[in-house]
Motif scaffolding. Structure first.
Motif, PDB file in Angstrom:
ATOM      1  N   TRP A 102      33.145  32.911  35.677  1.00 22.74           N
ATOM      2  CA  TRP A 102      34.212  33.367  34.788  1.00 22.74           C
ATOM      3  C   TRP A 102      33.893  32.976  33.349  1.00 22.74           C
ATOM      4  O   TRP A 102      33.029  32.126  33.091  1.00 22.74           O
ATOM      5  CB  TRP A 102      35.549  32.742  35.188  1.00 22.74           C
ATOM      6  CG  TRP A 102      36.175  33.335  36.420  1.00 22.74           C
ATOM      7  CD1 TRP A 102      35.576  33.552  37.626  1.00 22.74           C
ATOM      8  CD2 TRP A 102      37.529  33.769  36.560  1.00 22.74           C
ATOM      9  NE1 TRP A 102      36.472  34.088  38.519  1.00 22.74           N
ATOM     10  CE2 TRP A 102      37.683  34.233  37.891  1.00 22.74           C
ATOM     11  CE3 TRP A 102      38.622  33.807  35.710  1.00 22.74           C
ATOM     12  CZ2 TRP A 102      38.890  34.725  38.373  1.00 22.74           C
ATOM     13  CZ3 TRP A 102      39.832  34.285  36.190  1.00 22.74           C
ATOM     14  CH2 TRP A 102      39.961  34.745  37.503  1.00 22.74           C
ATOM     15  N   GLU A 134      36.646  37.262  35.112  1.00 22.38           N
ATOM     16  CA  GLU A 134      35.461  37.151  35.955  1.00 22.38           C
ATOM     17  C   GLU A 134      34.355  38.033  35.380  1.00 22.38           C
ATOM     18  O   GLU A 134      34.592  39.179  35.027  1.00 22.38           O
ATOM     19  CB  GLU A 134      35.838  37.628  37.357  1.00 22.38           C
ATOM     20  CG  GLU A 134      34.899  37.238  38.454  1.00 22.38           C
ATOM     21  CD  GLU A 134      35.464  37.639  39.812  1.00 22.38           C
ATOM     22  OE1 GLU A 134      35.434  36.801  40.714  1.00 22.38           O
ATOM     23  OE2 GLU A 134      35.933  38.786  39.939  1.00 22.38           O
ATOM     24  N   HIS A 185      32.333  32.378  41.908  1.00 22.57           N
ATOM     25  CA  HIS A 185      32.096  33.449  40.942  1.00 22.57           C
ATOM     26  C   HIS A 185      31.979  32.815  39.561  1.00 22.57           C
ATOM     27  O   HIS A 185      32.424  31.685  39.348  1.00 22.57           O
ATOM     28  CB  HIS A 185      33.235  34.464  40.941  1.00 22.57           C
ATOM     29  CG  HIS A 185      33.601  34.977  42.299  1.00 22.57           C
ATOM     30  ND1 HIS A 185      32.902  35.954  42.945  1.00 22.57           N
ATOM     31  CD2 HIS A 185      34.595  34.622  43.159  1.00 22.57           C
ATOM     32  CE1 HIS A 185      33.443  36.204  44.121  1.00 22.57           C
ATOM     33  NE2 HIS A 185      34.477  35.397  44.289  1.00 22.57           N
ATOM     34  N   ARG A 233      31.080  38.900  39.869  1.00 25.45           N
ATOM     35  CA  ARG A 233      32.054  38.850  40.958  1.00 25.45           C
ATOM     36  C   ARG A 233      31.457  39.096  42.332  1.00 25.45           C
ATOM     37  O   ARG A 233      32.083  38.787  43.336  1.00 25.45           O
ATOM     38  CB  ARG A 233      33.181  39.839  40.699  1.00 25.45           C
ATOM     39  CG  ARG A 233      32.773  41.308  40.653  1.00 25.45           C
ATOM     40  CD  ARG A 233      33.971  42.192  40.363  1.00 25.45           C
ATOM     41  NE  ARG A 233      34.610  41.807  39.099  1.00 25.45           N
ATOM     42  CZ  ARG A 233      35.820  42.219  38.737  1.00 25.45           C
ATOM     43  NH1 ARG A 233      36.518  42.989  39.536  1.00 25.45           N
ATOM     44  NH2 ARG A 233      36.327  41.843  37.580  1.00 25.45           N
ATOM     45  N   ASP A 234      30.281  39.699  42.433  1.00 28.59           N
ATOM     46  CA  ASP A 234      29.758  40.059  43.752  1.00 28.59           C
ATOM     47  C   ASP A 234      28.436  39.364  44.054  1.00 28.59           C
ATOM     48  O   ASP A 234      27.653  39.820  44.863  1.00 28.59           O
ATOM     49  CB  ASP A 234      29.566  41.577  43.847  1.00 28.59           C
ATOM     50  CG  ASP A 234      28.540  42.095  42.843  1.00 28.59           C
ATOM     51  OD1 ASP A 234      28.189  41.331  41.917  1.00 28.59           O
ATOM     52  OD2 ASP A 234      28.099  43.246  42.993  1.00 28.59           O
TER      53      ASP A 234
END
Length: 707
Positions: A68, A79, A66, A82-83
């Motif tokens: 950040w 974050e 991910h 995130r997906d």
């Protein structure tokens, strides 16, 4: 009131003691919960640092990256993608966007994120590339108009009207074919953990600000450009005007036996490439242009065929083609590096004994080197104002976090790598501070021991360093069994650094003292010490290992010398196999991906330059050397219970080495087991495979050493 104060103090002490006791020994599950922080990327305005963080899901057996972000001075990291399965974020020059890699829609592709600089959030993302052969290693051009990336393509598609369509067609044919056979016409047909399948790594450039995205292959040909890498600093770079790139490529007829990576430059608009380091028959790599465009800094070795020759920091003058060694007297390997913004200096990391310091060197005619930052540091970036260094730091007790330091400090004179004698009290290293605290909360709940360093007289009368880790809740009045860890390389070292694959804290956690020796051949102690292992694999290193363990047994009365197990991987696996035939002092052994038969290992490895150098020739022109140092020659002496571990996809040390060892142990009646991974290479990387590895290894050691 006087009576109340002692009671209050006692209560506070009890509470603190209870909190301390609440910490638990390190577990594998703890290790899988730790977030794995990537290298820092500072925004063009200097306000933000973006970085990747990998999360491990043990139950799902996955690792997911991910993106950040954290303010540059430090603060609350968070974050922001995130997906997306997002990795390797890289800022656009205007700071309004950043690129990243994502495999969310299948194979790896380059994506773009729009960035809100005020809120520090992502406004939206879109996919830039749709390469059938995937895309990786993206870099922005300095003007923000193009992105450079790598892709493994079929060289026979070079020059086709639609090269991308040609690659898509060939890839589809391969995937749909019922025949999976491969035909080889040259060496290096497989590398590290994969077969090349006729592909080559090329560099492509794609415009960002157009609706029609045209891919241009800048390094066509039947060779890799850039060369294979296991990580570290990018091996290619844009010139500051965005009109040229520099990259390494090995175009020798037999790259399997050659380390001759040369640096090449090619116009971004297309055209013939030019070799700028043809005068060096050894490796040249990791080019980086100076901000003013005058120089290209890079790392170079001098001895062809030797992958562990000293890495020097070189300077190439783009106008005069003059080359200068900035680290002529420096006796350590130059690691990652970054330019000072005024182009008058370079910051670089280098191992020094069990640490990895950050140094600075001036690019003047008589360059001076100074040590700037202590610790175990790497992956650095310079803030846009040139006043701060951002870098990764780890230790034996904690994985990577991002730190900052003053880039303008004078530091300490260190011409050879050591702080100059007599001047230690006249200087100081830069102040540093943590920027991220991603794993602080989890680590605060875990009991870990500090590492203790010790020195002893080893082979040749040289000073050799070892280190020791005690178990949690250590009691000096007790006797503890020992896990004796042997590092790989062999030109590697045990440092004050973190590992997920061979973690000393995790090995100590179930009641063991862990001992590690940096024998002759280890890095961080000067090139002469490294070279000492060449042609002497079972000589001085073995002597160091035995003398180091002897020293520890005498110096630390809590060691139970009757309950010791030795464990090693790669060269460490070789050392275990050598120990099998030369001493019975251990209760058990663990040999992971180790060389057993030196002659067969030469015929099955992919990087022949390594064996040719270490054993001073091939088995058919220097058979005596191979036979002298081959563990299989001493099989009649094997007695110690041994666990063998090997991966099918290990092409540096073929799985047949593990099978030969296990067969020999069984035939000789030695208690033995084999842990075989059909889906791993030289390293065990999949979470559940790693879990099985640690359990099997620790159970084996417990079986033979626990009372």
């Amino acid at each position: 009131m006087r009576r109340f104060i002692p009671v209050l103090l006692a209560l506070i002490a009890f509470t603190f003691s209870a909190f301390a006791q609440a910490k638990h020994p390190f577990t594998f599950e703890d290790m899988m919960k730790l977030k794995r922080v990537g290298e820092p990327e500072v925004s063009p305005d200097g306000k933000w640092v973006i970085f990747s963080v990998v999360d491990v899901d043990l139950e799902a057996n996955t690792k997911t990256p991910h993106v950040w972000i954290v303010p540059t001075p430090g603060g609350q990291e968070r974050e922001i993608i995130r997906d997306q399965d997002a990795d390797r974020p890289r800022w656009a020059p205007d700071g309004k966007r950043f690129a990243f890699l994502s495999a969310k829609e299948g194979g790896s592709q380059v994506w773009i994120a729009d960035f809100d600089d005020v809120a520090g959030t992502v406004a939206g993302v879109y996919k830039l590339t749709s390469m059938p052969t995937e895309a990786g290693g993206e870099l922005w051009s300095p003007d923000g108009k193009n992105i450079l990336f790598t892709s493994d393509v079929y060289p026979e598609c070079d020059g086709q009207i639609d090269e991308i369509a040609c690659n898509a067609k060939k890839l589809k044919e391969v995937n749909n074919s019922k025949v999976k056979a491969l035909i080889f016409g040259r060496l290096l047909y497989r590398h590290w953990n994969a077969y090349r399948e006729g592909k080559r790594t090329h560099l492509f450039v794609i415009p960002v600000l157009t609706q029609v995205h045209v891919y241009r292959d800048l390094t066509p040909g039947d060779f890799d450009a850039p060369v294979f890498s296991l990580g570290g600093q990018d091996d290619y770079a844009f010139s500051p005007d965005g009109q040229e790139i520099c990259y390494p490529s090995n175009q020798d007829k037999n790259p399997a036996a050659s380390t001759n990576n040369d640096l090449w430059i090619v116009p971004v608009g297309g055209g013939p490439a030019k070799n700028i380091t043809a005068d060096n028959p050894a490796s040249d790599s990791t080019p980086l242009y100076s901000p003013d465009g005058r120089y290209i800094a890079y790392r170079a070795q001098r001895r062809p065929g030797y992958e562990s020759d000293q890495f020097r920091l070189m300077l190439y003058d783009r106008k005069t083609a003059e080359k200068k060694n900035l680290t002529e007297d420096f006796d350590h390997w130059v690691g990652t590096f970054a330019w000072a913004l005024d182009s008058k200096g370079i910051y670089f990391s280098a191992e020094h004994e069990r640490h990895s310091l950050i140094y600075a060197v001036a690019t003047a005619r008589n360059p001076s080197i100074r040590a700037l930052v202590g610790g175990y540091d790497d992956d650095m970036a310079v803030s846009p104002d040139g006043k701060k260094l951002l870098f990764t730091r780890m230790s034996l007790k904690a994985p990577i976090e991002i730190f900052g330091a003053d880039a303008t400090s004078e530091g300490c004179p260190a011409r050879t790598g050591d702080v100059d004698k007599g001047k230690e009290n006249d200087c100081s290293l830069s102040k540093d501070w943590p920027v991220t605290h991603v794993n602080d909360q989890l680590l605060s709940q875990i009991s870990m021991s500090d590492v203790e360093s010790f020195w002893f007289k080893g082979a040749k009368g040289d000073d050799v360093e070892g280190s020791l880790v005690k178990p949690p809740n250590f009691d000096a009045s007790r006797k503890y069994p020992v896990k004796f860890l042997i590092h790989g390389g062999p030109e590697g070292a045990w440092g004050d650094d973190w590992s997920y694959r061979w973690n000393p804290e995790l090995f100590a956690a179930n009641g063991y003292v862990v001992i590690m020796i940096n024998f002759h051949g280890s890095t961080g102690y000067g090139q002469k010490f490294i070279d000492a292992i060449n042609g002497d694999w079972g000589g001085a290193p073995y002597e160091d290992l035995m003398k180091g363990l002897d020293y520890a047994e005498k110096a630390y009365p809590f060691i139970d010398k009757d309950r010791e197990c030795a464990l090693g991987a790669s060269y460490g696996g070789y050392a275990i196999n050598w120990i099998l035939g030369h001493t019975d002092r251990f209760k058990c052994l663990v040999s992971h991906d180790g060389m057993f038969n030196a002659e067969s290992a030469w015929g099955t490895t992919e990087e022949l330059w390594f064996n040719d150098w270490e054993f001073k020739g091939t088995p058919y022109d220097n058979r005596a050397m191979y036979q002298k140092w081959s563990p299989h020659q001493y099989a009649k002496n094997f007695k110690t219970p041994t666990l063998v571990v090997h991966g099918q996809r290990d092409y540096r040390l073929d799985v047949s080495e593990g099978f030969q060892l296990f067969t020999t142990l069984q035939m000789e009646g030695v208690p033995s087991k084999m842990l075989y991974f059909p889906d791993e290479g030289h390293w065990v990387l999949k979470p559940q495979n790693s879990q099985l590895w640690y359990k099997t290894v620790n159970d084996w050691v417990d079986q033979w050493t626990k009372k």
